[in-house]
Scaffold this motif. Structure first.
Motif, PDB file in Angstrom:
ATOM      1  N   MET A 108      39.621 135.037  37.386  1.00 48.19           N
ATOM      2  CA  MET A 108      38.806 135.798  36.455  1.00 48.19           C
ATOM      3  C   MET A 108      38.102 134.871  35.463  1.00 48.19           C
ATOM      4  N   ILE A 109      36.903 135.273  35.067  1.00 48.75           N
ATOM      5  CA  ILE A 109      36.099 134.515  34.100  1.00 48.75           C
ATOM      6  C   ILE A 109      36.356 135.091  32.712  1.00 48.75           C
ATOM      7  N   TYR A 110      36.897 134.271  31.813  1.00 45.67           N
ATOM      8  CA  TYR A 110      37.251 134.729  30.468  1.00 45.67           C
ATOM      9  C   TYR A 110      36.068 134.614  29.495  1.00 45.67           C
ATOM     10  N   ASN A 111      35.131 133.733  29.796  1.00 40.57           N
ATOM     11  CA  ASN A 111      34.012 133.497  28.878  1.00 40.57           C
ATOM     12  C   ASN A 111      32.693 133.819  29.575  1.00 40.57           C
ATOM     13  N   GLY A 112      32.502 135.098  29.853  1.00 37.96           N
ATOM     14  CA  GLY A 112      31.340 135.512  30.608  1.00 37.96           C
ATOM     15  C   GLY A 112      30.034 135.446  29.845  1.00 37.96           C
ATOM     16  N   ILE A 113      30.087 135.598  28.528  1.00 39.66           N
ATOM     17  CA  ILE A 113      28.847 135.653  27.741  1.00 39.66           C
ATOM     18  C   ILE A 113      28.129 134.311  27.756  1.00 39.66           C
ATOM     19  N   GLU A 114      28.843 133.238  27.443  1.00 37.01           N
ATOM     20  CA  GLU A 114      28.248 131.900  27.485  1.00 37.01           C
ATOM     21  C   GLU A 114      28.288 131.317  28.891  1.00 37.01           C
ATOM     22  N   GLY A 115      29.201 131.818  29.726  1.00 35.94           N
ATOM     23  CA  GLY A 115      29.313 131.329  31.083  1.00 35.94           C
ATOM     24  C   GLY A 115      30.345 130.227  31.223  1.00 35.94           C
ATOM     25  N   GLU A 116      30.958 130.158  32.399  1.00 35.23           N
ATOM     26  CA  GLU A 116      31.921 129.110  32.711  1.00 35.23           C
ATOM     27  C   GLU A 116      31.455 128.368  33.955  1.00 35.23           C
ATOM     28  N   THR A 123      30.646 121.357  44.391  1.00 36.34           N
ATOM     29  CA  THR A 123      29.435 121.862  43.738  1.00 36.34           C
ATOM     30  C   THR A 123      29.806 122.645  42.491  1.00 36.34           C
ATOM     31  N   PRO A 124      29.208 122.322  41.362  1.00 33.19           N
ATOM     32  CA  PRO A 124      29.484 123.109  40.145  1.00 33.19           C
ATOM     33  C   PRO A 124      28.673 124.409  40.142  1.00 33.19           C
ATOM     34  N   TYR A 125      29.349 125.510  39.849  1.00 32.55           N
ATOM     35  CA  TYR A 125      28.683 126.812  39.751  1.00 32.55           C
ATOM     36  C   TYR A 125      28.984 127.413  38.383  1.00 32.55           C
ATOM     37  N   THR A 126      27.985 128.024  37.790  1.00 36.38           N
ATOM     38  CA  THR A 126      28.172 128.670  36.498  1.00 36.38           C
ATOM     39  C   THR A 126      28.220 130.186  36.695  1.00 36.38           C
ATOM     40  N   TYR A 127      29.256 130.786  36.128  1.00 39.09           N
ATOM     41  CA  TYR A 127      29.485 132.226  36.289  1.00 39.09           C
ATOM     42  C   TYR A 127      29.307 132.927  34.948  1.00 39.09           C
ATOM     43  N   TYR A 128      28.538 134.017  34.964  1.00 38.15           N
ATOM     44  CA  TYR A 128      28.304 134.810  33.760  1.00 38.15           C
ATOM     45  C   TYR A 128      28.853 136.218  33.956  1.00 38.15           C
ATOM     46  N   GLY A 129      29.149 136.881  32.861  1.00 40.55           N
ATOM     47  CA  GLY A 129      29.635 138.251  32.910  1.00 40.55           C
ATOM     48  C   GLY A 129      29.274 139.009  31.654  1.00 40.55           C
ATOM     49  N   PRO A 130      29.577 140.298  31.619  1.00 32.54           N
ATOM     50  CA  PRO A 130      29.213 141.120  30.464  1.00 32.54           C
ATOM     51  C   PRO A 130      30.060 140.888  29.216  1.00 32.54           C
ATOM     52  N   ALA A 131      31.210 140.208  29.365  1.00 36.33           N
ATOM     53  CA  ALA A 131      32.136 140.151  28.227  1.00 36.33           C
ATOM     54  C   ALA A 131      32.959 138.874  28.216  1.00 36.33           C
ATOM     55  N   ASP A 132      33.562 138.621  27.051  1.00 32.66           N
ATOM     56  CA  ASP A 132      34.563 137.571  26.886  1.00 32.66           C
ATOM     57  C   ASP A 132      35.927 138.231  26.735  1.00 32.66           C
ATOM     58  N   LEU A 133      36.967 137.489  27.111  1.00 25.68           N
ATOM     59  CA  LEU A 133      38.328 138.001  26.971  1.00 25.68           C
ATOM     60  C   LEU A 133      39.230 136.938  26.355  1.00 25.68           C
ATOM     61  N   GLU A 134      40.022 137.363  25.356  1.00 26.18           N
ATOM     62  CA  GLU A 134      41.059 136.521  24.768  1.00 26.18           C
ATOM     63  C   GLU A 134      42.390 137.253  24.914  1.00 26.18           C
TER      64      GLU A 134
END
Length: 781
Positions: A108-116, A123-134
């Motif tokens: 799971m991607i925890y930092n979707g807003i800025e992207g991980e 190969t590096p891939y950047t993943y974005y999402g609607p939200a961040d999670l802590e």
């Protein structure tokens, strides 16, 4: 016969795709996320959306030419809350986004807003999402999941997305009357139990109150009398219509009640009467007349016996319950906290819910967070259900219509990752036999044929001898799921007791014969592109037992006395004979009469004839078809008739399963990243207890030890401990013999190399990150 009646039933479950949007819109990420989306888009009719009906050249195609994806039949449950088949889930997924996304390895991607940015295969891939999670683990053992939502998101109709949409979506999934596939309500969220208590169906309360009840607060006296009179009238009426059905269809002579009962799976005395047959029906269901009518009727419905049956099915609030779920806390217009009372290994996956639009699926005038109003009246999801066939959300595409077997989509210009580059996409219902041909002839651009030996040979022929070529490009990954043969414990049992040793032995007899032909059937159909598995779990899971593990055993390889059926020096034919003899021992232990190596009589509630449903398009095109036909011929030698019903429409299978009419069937499970077994095997999910919903009703396993271990495994983050518990769970499932694991296969998605620009298709497709994960970038040449 009830086996034949099952053919008129229908149902579904599947896995999904995501699509993209737009003319000239640019994405804000180089690689989009692969998580399941949620939300629907505005419904609109568009005369420019069309289906490609013939092969077109690049010169003929323009911006209005749709990308056509070949699909198995839909069940039209396109709701983010109620979609159950993979195909329906793909439709709703095109229109939705989810709170969290995942990477190519399922993390799971925890930092979707800025992207991980995460590397995969160098190969590096950047993943974005609607939200961040802590995630915060507190000293008192509670765990806080703190979500922050992007503040610039909108649904496809332009309506802004706020945290209220997320809260609404969660409350739908946690409503006491919710009966979709999600089990969010099963998480240890603070205040969940208090919120879900005090609401039940009228018929359940009436049954609990008993026939002498004098409190008619929630039902009338006439309703109560009619319900408790069922036992006096329904068994005889059902017995009479079964006999009539059998006579009218030529299965029995007029007056042959004993023969008709036998054809229906019931044993009554020779020259038995209607009353004898009625008594057998009543005893088999131990007074549960509703189940008896639903399962055994040859035409009647419960409503024929209970007028206004919908009133019995209504939910009522019979006791005080909490007005809200205290663990779901709004902390701002774009933030919230979900508090769990303890650690839960599955929580992060369950909390990645669809962000469905409150203003569309709910009722805005019924939403007031501060006053415990969450977009609908608690216990009444009628408005949510009313738009099941018309999805709308914030996903890459807007749903236009479903017409003549085609789902029409139009690019969502407001999609948060950029408007998809292909304006129109059509999902076209396609029979399995036509999927590959559709790509080669130009009517389909992308599809997922079963990756059989015949399919591979045909692809290589089209490509001039290569699997990938100028005509077709193939992408394969291990399937996140597995194929199985299912047996319903209630419908295949002895004496109406699914969990008894006799009932288990009955199912073990069939399982033993099915299992011995697995290698033959799987190799014949898939060649080297699938493996036989011995536990009901995908081999892609870290929890799957390995051959080198202690206690590993080939499925159904011991006889009724616990001795090995096979030896290493046996030929295939010797194994088949040994399996059949072992099955005979199981049948005898189940109470069957065996004379001269043949079954001559069945114990009460069992039969000498059973049906297995298989969705092979009427042509046997299914990896388990050979298994069934070989087993059918073998079982016939010992007096057991196995009817193999090859369905031309797979939706008939899912309907039969939903109605709990199927005795045996062939299907496949789609798995999740986490091997949690709650939705499929936890018994309370199956039987409408405190936690209705899920898929456990298909098997009907009722085992306290299994339930306990499933819950224990959810409460630990120790993977080694969880794997040990899951192995014990799998052993119990095998012991019940309700599921015969068959194969772990490869998934194949085929693309028309001539029409699809392969440079725009999602790169590095994996088991957890499908081709539609970045569909917003995919274009036609």
């Amino acid at each position: 016969m009830k086996k034949i009646l099952a053919l008129v039933l229908t149902g579904a479950m599947c896995v999904g795709l995501l699509s993209a949007c737009g003319n000239g819109g640019s994405s804000d990420s180089s690689a989009s996320s692969a998580s399941a989306a949620s939300s629907a888009s505005a419904v609109s009719e568009s005369s420019t959306a069309s289906t490609s009906e013939a092969e077109s050249t690049p010169a003929q195609r323009d911006e209005n030419t749709p990308l056509v994806v070949g699909y198995s039949p839909f069940s039209e449950k396109f709701s983010p809350f109620f979609a159950s088949t993979a195909y329906d889930q793909d439709v709703q997924g095109m229109t939705q986004i989810s709170l969290l996304t995942s990477d190519r390895q399922g993390a799971m991607i925890y930092n979707g807003i800025e992207g991980e940015t995460i590397e995969y295969n160098g190969t590096p891939y950047t993943y974005y999402g609607p939200a961040d999670l802590e995630i915060v683990e507190n000293e008192d053992g509670t765990v806080d999941y703190n979500f922050t939502l992007r503040d610039d998101l909108v649904f496809s109709d332009g309506e802004p997305i706020t945290i209220d949409d997320v809260i609404f979506s969660m409350y739908v999934l946690c409503d006491p009357t919710y009966d979709g596939a999600s089990t969010l309500f099963s998480l240890p969220i603070e205040g969940m139990d208090a919120y879900r208590t005090g609401i039940a169906k009228v018929i359940d309360l009436m049954q609990e109150a008993g026939p002498d009840n004098t409190d008619f607060t929630f039902w009338t006296e006439d309703m109560q009398k009619a319900f408790w009179n069922l036992e006096n009238v329904a068994p005889k009426a059902i017995a009479e219509e079964i006999v009539k059905y059998c006579v009218d269809n030529g299965y029995n002579e007029e007056g042959d009640i004993t023969g008709a009962a036998g054809n229906w799976g019931f044993s009554i005395p020779e020259n038995g009467t209607i009353d004898d047959f009625a008594e057998a029906l009543k005893e088999a269901y131990a007074g549960d007349m509703i189940s008896m009518i639903e399962t055994e009727a040859a035409g009647s419905t419960v409503a024929d016996f209970l007028p206004d049956y919908e009133k019995y099915e209504e939910y009522v609030e019979y006791a005080e319950s909490a007005p809200n779920i205290t663990g779901i806390v709004k902390t701002g217009d774009y933030s919230m906290t979900v508090k769990l009372t303890e650690v839960s290994a599955t929580a992060i996956y369950q909390l990645a819910t669809t962000i469905a639009p409150l203003h569309y699926y709910g009722e805005k005038d019924k939403y007031d967070y501060d006053n415990n109003m969450f977009g609908f009246t608690k216990g009444d999801l009628s408005h949510v259900r009313s738009v099941t066939t018309q999805p709308m959300g914030a996903g890459p595409y807007k749903f236009i219509k479903f017409e003549n077997g085609t789902v029409y989509f139009e690019a969502n210009e407001l999609y948060y990752k950029g408007c998809p580059k292909t304006k129109y996409i059509n999902f076209l219902e396609t029979q399995e036999a036509d999927k590959l041909n559709g790509v080669t002839t130009g009517t389909i651009d992308i599809t997922d044929p079963s990756f059989s030996n015949d399919t591979v040979a045909a692809i290589e022929k089209a490509n001039g001898g290569e699997l990938n070529g100028d005509v077709i490009t193939v992408s394969t990954v291990d399937n996140l799921g597995y194929g199985y043969i299912g047996i319903n414990a209630k419908n295949v049992s002895v004496g109406g007791e699914p969990g008894s040793d006799a009932s288990k032995n009955l199912r073990r007899a069939f399982a033993t014969v099915f299992s011995v032909y697995r290698e033959l059937g799987v190799r014949s159909y898939y060649g080297e592109r699938a493996d036989v598995i011995n536990y009901p779990i995908s081999n892609t899971s870290w929890a799957a037992p390995q051959a080198t593990d202690d206690g590993y055993r080939v499925a159904f390889s011991v006889d009724v006395d616990g001795n090995d059926i096979y030896t290493s020096d046996m030929t295939d034919e010797e194994k088949y004979d040994a399996a059949l003899q072992a099955a005979l021992g199981f049948f005898e232990a189940a109470g069957y009469t065996v004379e001269d190596g043949k079954l001559t009589a069945a114990p009460e509630g069992a039969a000498l004839e059973y049906e297995v449903l298989i969705p092979g398009d009427g042509t046997g095109d299914h990896p388990s078809f050979m298994i069934l036909t070989e087993a059918r011929d073998a079982l016939a030698k010992i007096g057991m008739k196995l009817i193999v019903t090859d369905l031309t429409n797979s939706s008939d299978l899912w309907t039969a399963l939903d109605a709990q009419e199927a005795e045996m069937w062939c299907a496949a499970w789609g798995a999740t990243v986490d091997p949690d077994m709650y939705q499929i095997y936890y018994s309370d999910v199956a039987n409408g207890g405190a936690n209705p919903g899920g898929d456990a009703y298909r098997y009907g396993i009722q085992d306290e030890d299994l339930d306990t271990m499933i819950l224990q495994a959810r409460k630990s983050l120790d993977q080694s401990y969880r794997k040990t518990l899951y192995k014990a769970c799998l052993d119990i499932i095998i012991d019940w013999a309700d599921e015969i694991p068959v194969y772990q296969r490869q998934n194949a998605i085929i693309f028309s190399t001539e029409r699809v620009d392969m440079d725009t298709v999602t790169p590095d497709i994996t088991t957890f990150y499908g081709w539609m994960s970045e569909i917003e970038n995919t274009v036609l040449k």
